[in-house]
Write a protein that holds these residues in place. Structure first.
Motif, PDB file in Angstrom:
ATOM      1  N   GLY A  91      66.541   9.603  26.570  1.00 26.84           N
ATOM      2  CA  GLY A  91      65.205  10.107  26.829  1.00 26.84           C
ATOM      3  C   GLY A  91      64.096   9.278  26.218  1.00 26.84           C
ATOM      4  N   HIS A  92      64.394   8.024  25.867  1.00 25.50           N
ATOM      5  CA  HIS A  92      63.396   7.180  25.219  1.00 25.50           C
ATOM      6  C   HIS A  92      62.337   6.702  26.206  1.00 25.50           C
ATOM      7  CE1 HIS A  92      66.016   7.416  21.909  1.00 25.50           C
ATOM      8  NE2 HIS A  92      66.792   6.373  22.149  1.00 25.50           N
ATOM      9  N   VAL A 170      58.139   7.424  15.692  1.00 24.22           N
ATOM     10  CA  VAL A 170      59.403   8.116  15.443  1.00 24.22           C
ATOM     11  C   VAL A 170      60.463   7.755  16.484  1.00 24.22           C
ATOM     12  CG1 VAL A 170      60.511  10.362  15.205  1.00 24.22           C
ATOM     13  CG2 VAL A 170      58.195  10.008  14.306  1.00 24.22           C
ATOM     14  N   GLY A 171      60.122   7.803  17.753  1.00 23.17           N
ATOM     15  CA  GLY A 171      61.094   7.502  18.804  1.00 23.17           C
ATOM     16  C   GLY A 171      61.094   6.036  19.168  1.00 23.17           C
ATOM     17  N   PRO A 172      62.256   5.469  19.487  1.00 16.81           N
ATOM     18  CA  PRO A 172      62.324   4.070  19.905  1.00 16.81           C
ATOM     19  C   PRO A 172      61.638   3.848  21.255  1.00 16.81           C
ATOM     20  CG  PRO A 172      64.497   4.916  19.309  1.00 16.81           C
ATOM     21  CD  PRO A 172      63.587   6.087  19.435  1.00 16.81           C
ATOM     22  N   ILE A 173      61.261   2.614  21.508  1.00 20.61           N
ATOM     23  CA  ILE A 173      60.799   2.192  22.818  1.00 20.61           C
ATOM     24  C   ILE A 173      61.831   1.224  23.379  1.00 20.61           C
ATOM     25  CG2 ILE A 173      59.033   0.897  24.074  1.00 20.61           C
ATOM     26  CD1 ILE A 173      56.959   2.041  22.206  1.00 20.61           C
ATOM     27  N   HIS A 174      62.232   1.484  24.619  1.00 19.13           N
ATOM     28  CA  HIS A 174      63.284   0.709  25.272  1.00 19.13           C
ATOM     29  C   HIS A 174      62.645  -0.286  26.227  1.00 19.13           C
ATOM     30  CE1 HIS A 174      66.881   0.827  28.324  1.00 19.13           C
ATOM     31  NE2 HIS A 174      66.806  -0.338  27.696  1.00 19.13           N
ATOM     32  N   THR A 202      60.893   1.057  16.168  1.00 12.59           N
ATOM     33  CA  THR A 202      62.205   0.629  16.662  1.00 12.59           C
ATOM     34  C   THR A 202      62.064   0.152  18.102  1.00 12.59           C
ATOM     35  OG1 THR A 202      63.452   2.113  15.210  1.00 12.59           O
ATOM     36  CG2 THR A 202      64.559   1.333  17.204  1.00 12.59           C
ATOM     37  N   LEU A 203      62.447  -1.095  18.347  1.00 17.22           N
ATOM     38  CA  LEU A 203      62.400  -1.684  19.684  1.00 17.22           C
ATOM     39  C   LEU A 203      63.825  -1.967  20.149  1.00 17.22           C
ATOM     40  CD1 LEU A 203      60.847  -2.959  22.079  1.00 17.22           C
ATOM     41  CD2 LEU A 203      60.925  -5.134  20.820  1.00 17.22           C
ATOM     42  N   ILE A 204      64.192  -1.375  21.287  1.00 18.40           N
ATOM     43  CA  ILE A 204      65.483  -1.615  21.906  1.00 18.40           C
ATOM     44  C   ILE A 204      65.269  -2.526  23.112  1.00 18.40           C
ATOM     45  CG2 ILE A 204      67.408  -0.567  23.160  1.00 18.40           C
ATOM     46  CD1 ILE A 204      66.888   2.001  21.510  1.00 18.40           C
ATOM     47  N   ILE A 236      69.354  -5.256  20.370  1.00 25.36           N
ATOM     48  CA  ILE A 236      69.459  -5.975  21.631  1.00 25.36           C
ATOM     49  C   ILE A 236      70.865  -5.838  22.200  1.00 25.36           C
ATOM     50  CG2 ILE A 236      69.335  -8.259  22.727  1.00 25.36           C
ATOM     51  CD1 ILE A 236      67.337  -9.079  20.564  1.00 25.36           C
ATOM     52  N   LEU A 237      70.950  -5.514  23.500  1.00 30.47           N
ATOM     53  CA  LEU A 237      72.225  -5.490  24.222  1.00 30.47           C
ATOM     54  C   LEU A 237      72.101  -6.390  25.446  1.00 30.47           C
ATOM     55  CD1 LEU A 237      75.072  -4.389  24.838  1.00 30.47           C
ATOM     56  CD2 LEU A 237      73.972  -2.468  26.034  1.00 30.47           C
TER      57      LEU A 237
END
Length: 438
Positions: A91-92, A170-174, A202-204, A236-237
């Motif tokens: 849900g990001h 608080v929540g990551p950003i994708h 947090t950065l994904i 990172i993926l």
């Protein structure tokens, strides 16, 4: 402006395209950026694409993967929401980039914090006028990396993310990157991330490919500034398909009391080359860098890293692990550089690899270059096979050989995936690793 191609013919096409695509590049948004693009293409014309004679590319012949009729003009990707949905998790808030361009209608922005400023880079440079143009490429002003020069010269867009001072996101950003298309294309996305003083974020980043009819090459460059007392978690993926290759350069500057935590998991793509360079520019900064690369037959994954300790009283810890199947090739080249003034430095680096076949190849080169005398630094590497005693023990408990191997390799990989603090993304990564490893 006229640019003369170097003796390296693989780059001639892009030099010609520089002349014909000026209206589509970042320089069209900002005069200062245009001058930087002209400078970059001139320097690139002199160097060209490196071959294996260049030390940094000794084990990765990047020219081999770029020696094709790739066009750098860019193409628009045609994807539907259903294509994107399967790549979402947790849900990001999700910024969707298709072929290096921000696609708002495919993105999930309803839960994006209002305080965090997210724009495509072209708009940021256009609206920011002179100050934005000056800051663009500031971390690469002295770079001689040919792929960074190529990206600087040809980039058409990317994303800009700014976290304001003191804000705890608080929540990551994708940042969801998707490559798609029907022709051979060189993409040059450019990203700029700034985490303000005292902020946390947090950065994904995920890299995927979809419906590739031809080979593509993504030449991605990201500038990251972590200011005083700020924290950035960067996960990172990389999981593209067999027609996709990628060079991914991250240049990070960390200020006083700053914290930077990085996890890079590389699973698929014909060739993946990562350059993670971190400059510690403020006292009492703390850096953690973790990586896992699982290389299948015919694939090549190369992780280069550089940690520059420029000031005293800082800490860095780096652990990269490789799983190389039969016919796969892995590379790790990590360097810790400690300047003379960087006393009281604590810096640690380790690379551990498992070879799964007689034709698995691993080239590893951990390095220390220290000019200070009051430091604690170490580096090391190990490469070997799966533990036969552990395999025997698991099989004696009723597991077949394939499952026993998966258990051991999963435990080996878990030391990296466990450092991901976002539960949803960690579970996503763990499932991808489980599906991927032999």
């Amino acid at each position: 402006m006229s640019v003369v191609a170097s003796k390296n013919d693989t780059s001639a096409k892009w030099l010609e395209e520089f002349e014909s695509t000026s209206a589509n590049r970042l320089g069209a948004a900002n005069g200062a950026v245009l001058e930087k693009q002209k400078k970059a293409i001139t320097e690139f014309a002199e160097s060209g694409i490196p071959d294996k004679k260049v030390e940094d590319y000794k084990y990765t012949n990047i020219r081999l993967y770029l020696n094709d009729e790739f066009s750098a003009k860019g193409i628009a990707g045609k994807l539907q929401q259903s294509h994107v949905k399967r790549l979402l998790f947790g849900g990001h808030a999700t910024i969707v980039m298709v072929n290096g361009r921000f696609v708002k209608e495919l993105s999930v922005l309803n839960n994006l914090p209002r305080e965090v400023v997210v724009k495509n880079l072209f708009t940021t440079l256009k609206e920011g006028a002179a100050p934005a143009g000056v800051k663009f490429n500031e971390l690469f002003e002295d770079s001689t990396n040919p792929l960074v020069l190529l990206n600087t010269a040809l980039s058409q867009d990317g994303i800009s993310i700014t976290v304001p001072p003191g804000y705890n996101c608080v929540g990551p950003i994708h940042l969801l990157n998707i490559s798609t298309g029907e022709s051979k294309v060189l993409f040059n996305p450019r990203n700029v991330i700034r985490v303000g003083e005292g902020a946390s974020f947090t950065l994904i980043e995920t890299y995927n490919s979809f419906k590739l009819d031809e080979k593509i090459f993504t030449n991605s460059v990201t500038e990251i500034v972590v200011e005083k007392d700020a924290t950035l978690n960067n996960y990172i993926l990389q999981n593209e398909d067999s027609k996709a290759s990628q060079s991914n350069v991250h240049q990070v500057s960390v200020g006083t009391n700053g914290k930077f935590n990085s996890v890079v998991v590389s699973l698929d793509g014909t060739m993946v080359r990562n350059d993670l360079n971190v400059a510690i520019n403020g006292k009492n900064a703390e850096i953690h860098m973790h990586g896992l690369f699982a290389v299948k037959n015919g694939r090549h994954i190369d992780n280069h890293s550089l940690v520059q300790h420029n000031v005293p009283n800082c800490f860095s810890n780096e652990l990269y692990k490789g799983i190389i199947e039969d016919g796969g090739t892995g590379v790790f080249n990590g360097k810790i550089f400690v300047k003379q003034d960087a006393q009281k430095t604590n810096a640690y680096q380790s690379n551990k690899n498992i070879l799964l076949g007689d034709n698995s190849t691993m080239n590893t080169k951990p390095q220390l270059e220290i000019y200070a005398d009051d430091v604690k630094c170490s580096h090391g590497t190990t490469t070997g096979r799966l533990d036969e005693d552990a395999l025997f023990y698991l099989r004696s408990r009723g597991l077949n050989e394939g499952l026993a191997r998966k258990v051991l390799l999963g435990a080996f990989a878990a030391q990296i995936s466990d450092t991901i603090n976002d539960d949803a993304f960690r579970r996503h990564v763990e499932q991808k690793i489980h599906d991927h490893i032999a």
